[in-house]
Design a protein around this motif. Structure first.
Motif, PDB file in Angstrom:
ATOM      1  N   HIS A  59      -9.964   2.028   8.077  1.00 38.36           N
ATOM      2  CA  HIS A  59      -8.999   3.131   8.055  1.00 38.36           C
ATOM      3  C   HIS A  59      -7.602   2.563   7.824  1.00 38.36           C
ATOM      4  O   HIS A  59      -7.404   1.349   7.803  1.00 38.36           O
ATOM      5  CB  HIS A  59      -9.076   3.955   9.331  1.00 38.36           C
ATOM      6  N   LEU A  60      -6.660   3.485   7.647  1.00 37.12           N
ATOM      7  CA  LEU A  60      -5.350   3.058   7.168  1.00 37.12           C
ATOM      8  C   LEU A  60      -4.305   3.002   8.275  1.00 37.12           C
ATOM      9  O   LEU A  60      -3.128   3.256   8.026  1.00 37.12           O
ATOM     10  CB  LEU A  60      -4.906   3.978   6.021  1.00 37.12           C
ATOM     11  N   SER A  92      -9.759   7.335   0.930  1.00 38.65           N
ATOM     12  CA  SER A  92      -9.353   7.813  -0.391  1.00 38.65           C
ATOM     13  C   SER A  92      -7.884   7.559  -0.715  1.00 38.65           C
ATOM     14  O   SER A  92      -7.531   7.337  -1.868  1.00 38.65           O
ATOM     15  CB  SER A  92      -9.681   9.299  -0.505  1.00 38.65           C
ATOM     16  N   SER A  93      -7.023   7.585   0.278  1.00 33.83           N
ATOM     17  CA  SER A  93      -5.601   7.399  -0.008  1.00 33.83           C
ATOM     18  C   SER A  93      -5.192   5.925   0.027  1.00 33.83           C
ATOM     19  O   SER A  93      -4.010   5.610  -0.100  1.00 33.83           O
ATOM     20  CB  SER A  93      -4.765   8.189   1.003  1.00 33.83           C
ATOM     21  N   GLY A  94      -6.160   5.041   0.170  1.00 33.63           N
ATOM     22  CA  GLY A  94      -5.849   3.633   0.346  1.00 33.63           C
ATOM     23  C   GLY A  94      -5.102   3.025  -0.829  1.00 33.63           C
ATOM     24  O   GLY A  94      -4.151   2.264  -0.656  1.00 33.63           O
ATOM     25  N   ARG A  95      -5.530   3.358  -2.021  1.00 35.39           N
ATOM     26  CA  ARG A  95      -4.924   2.764  -3.209  1.00 35.39           C
ATOM     27  C   ARG A  95      -3.421   3.056  -3.262  1.00 35.39           C
ATOM     28  O   ARG A  95      -2.607   2.170  -3.495  1.00 35.39           O
ATOM     29  CB  ARG A  95      -5.625   3.324  -4.452  1.00 35.39           C
ATOM     30  N   GLU A  96      -3.072   4.312  -3.015  1.00 35.18           N
ATOM     31  CA  GLU A  96      -1.662   4.694  -3.087  1.00 35.18           C
ATOM     32  C   GLU A  96      -0.866   4.079  -1.938  1.00 35.18           C
ATOM     33  O   GLU A  96       0.270   3.641  -2.111  1.00 35.18           O
ATOM     34  CB  GLU A  96      -1.524   6.222  -3.057  1.00 35.18           C
ATOM     35  N   ARG A  97      -1.474   4.057  -0.760  1.00 39.75           N
ATOM     36  CA  ARG A  97      -0.769   3.508   0.404  1.00 39.75           C
ATOM     37  C   ARG A  97      -0.460   2.024   0.204  1.00 39.75           C
ATOM     38  O   ARG A  97       0.625   1.537   0.519  1.00 39.75           O
ATOM     39  CB  ARG A  97      -1.619   3.686   1.660  1.00 39.75           C
ATOM     40  N   SER A 105       3.257   1.750  -8.476  1.00 42.92           N
ATOM     41  CA  SER A 105       2.256   2.799  -8.627  1.00 42.92           C
ATOM     42  C   SER A 105       0.873   2.185  -8.443  1.00 42.92           C
ATOM     43  O   SER A 105       0.689   0.970  -8.607  1.00 42.92           O
ATOM     44  CB  SER A 105       2.354   3.451 -10.001  1.00 42.92           C
ATOM     45  N   ALA A 106      -0.092   3.028  -8.094  1.00 44.63           N
ATOM     46  CA  ALA A 106      -1.426   2.534  -7.788  1.00 44.63           C
ATOM     47  C   ALA A 106      -2.029   1.768  -8.960  1.00 44.63           C
ATOM     48  O   ALA A 106      -2.742   0.783  -8.776  1.00 44.63           O
ATOM     49  CB  ALA A 106      -2.326   3.695  -7.377  1.00 44.63           C
ATOM     50  N   GLY A 117     -14.412   4.408  -2.388  1.00 46.12           N
ATOM     51  CA  GLY A 117     -14.445   5.062  -1.087  1.00 46.12           C
ATOM     52  C   GLY A 117     -15.655   4.625  -0.280  1.00 46.12           C
ATOM     53  O   GLY A 117     -16.631   4.095  -0.829  1.00 46.12           O
ATOM     54  N   GLU A 138      -8.711   9.358   8.745  1.00 48.06           N
ATOM     55  CA  GLU A 138     -10.056   9.131   8.196  1.00 48.06           C
ATOM     56  C   GLU A 138     -10.500   7.702   8.503  1.00 48.06           C
ATOM     57  O   GLU A 138      -9.890   6.739   8.035  1.00 48.06           O
ATOM     58  CB  GLU A 138     -10.051   9.358   6.683  1.00 48.06           C
TER      59      GLU A 138
END
Ligand SMILES: [Zn+2]
Length: 245
Positions: A59-60, A92-97, A105-106, A117, A138
């Motif tokens: 998780h993030l 799912s939001s890992g790349r952007e984070r 940018s991702a 994922g 998540e």
């Protein structure tokens, strides 16, 4: 299967431990479960970070992923040459984070990390099962099986129905104990040492490793609590500890 505890401190690094990072090796395949802050340093005691084959980020929260940032630097800019693109399983939001930590940018991370994922399937020599846990963001626990042996890592989670079934019969249960036992604990956040012991007992786990104890809590007390309800072998995760299963 071999598990090496790289970092095990909960929430923030402690004076003697980096945050969560667990190296799992099988047939020469090197999978890292989480890479929390501070963990890239001690990881280099066990391997060249360019030789990792995959990373799983549960998780993030920062104590589980922040050292992906320096890992990207090592793999991209090492003077001996860039490392191959590294598979990273993350929410799912890992790349952007993670790209955001670079102010990029991702798509700019495409030469370093290949994100996917969390899902049931296979990863190198491992059969992989995941389950969403009870945590504010998540988060997925993971079960790795290879050659008939299995390891379950709870990631971060409060107690929830279904976790014991997910961990049923695991040869090794790596369970967090981010909360000290006590009254009025926030639900859906962390296990206590007692919860970890009950989980190991209910799952019939072959062995329990208690981890993710925050530096402001008493590690020994977490182990005592776990052992008060689980009759099997229970140990505290400590940096450098190796478990063969
Ligand atoms: Zn967390």
């Amino acid at each position: 299967m071999r598990l090496t505890v790289v970092g095990c401190s909960g929430s923030h690094p402690g004076p003697d431990a980096a945050c969560s990072a667990y190296l799992v090796e099988q047939d020469g395949f090197r999978l890292l479960l989480d890479l929390g802050n501070g963990a890239l340093g001690p990881l280099q005691r066990y391997l060249d970070p360019r030789d990792l084959d995959a990373v799983y980020i549960s998780h993030l929260h920062g104590d589980h992923w922040l050292d992906l940032v320096p890992l990207a630097h090592v793999r991209r800019h090492h003077p001996d040459g860039a490392a191959p693109v590294l598979p990273v399983v993350a929410p799912s939001s890992g790349r952007e984070r993670i790209a955001g930590a670079f102010g990029r940018s991702a798509s700019d991370l495409g030469d370093v990390f290949a994100f996917s994922g969390p899902a049931d399937g296979s990863l190198g020599p491992f059969d992989v099962r995941v389950i969403r846990t009870a945590h504010p963001v998540e988060t997925h626990a993971i079960r790795l099986t290879a050659q008939g042996r299995s390891l379950v890592y709870t990631a971060d989670t409060g107690p929830f129905a279904g976790l014991a079934a997910f961990a049923q019969g695991a040869d090794l249960l790596l369970a967090e104990a981010g909360f000290a036992d006590g009254p009025d604990l926030q639900p859906g956040m962390h296990l206590t040492g007692t919860d970890a012991g009950q989980l190991a007992r209910d799952a019939g786990a072959g062995e329990l490793v208690v981890t993710h104890v925050a530096p402001w809590h008493d590690r020994a007390a977490a182990l005592v609590a776990a052992s008060s309800v689980y009759a099997g072998t229970a140990t505290l995760a400590m940096p450098g500890a190796v478990y063969n299963l």
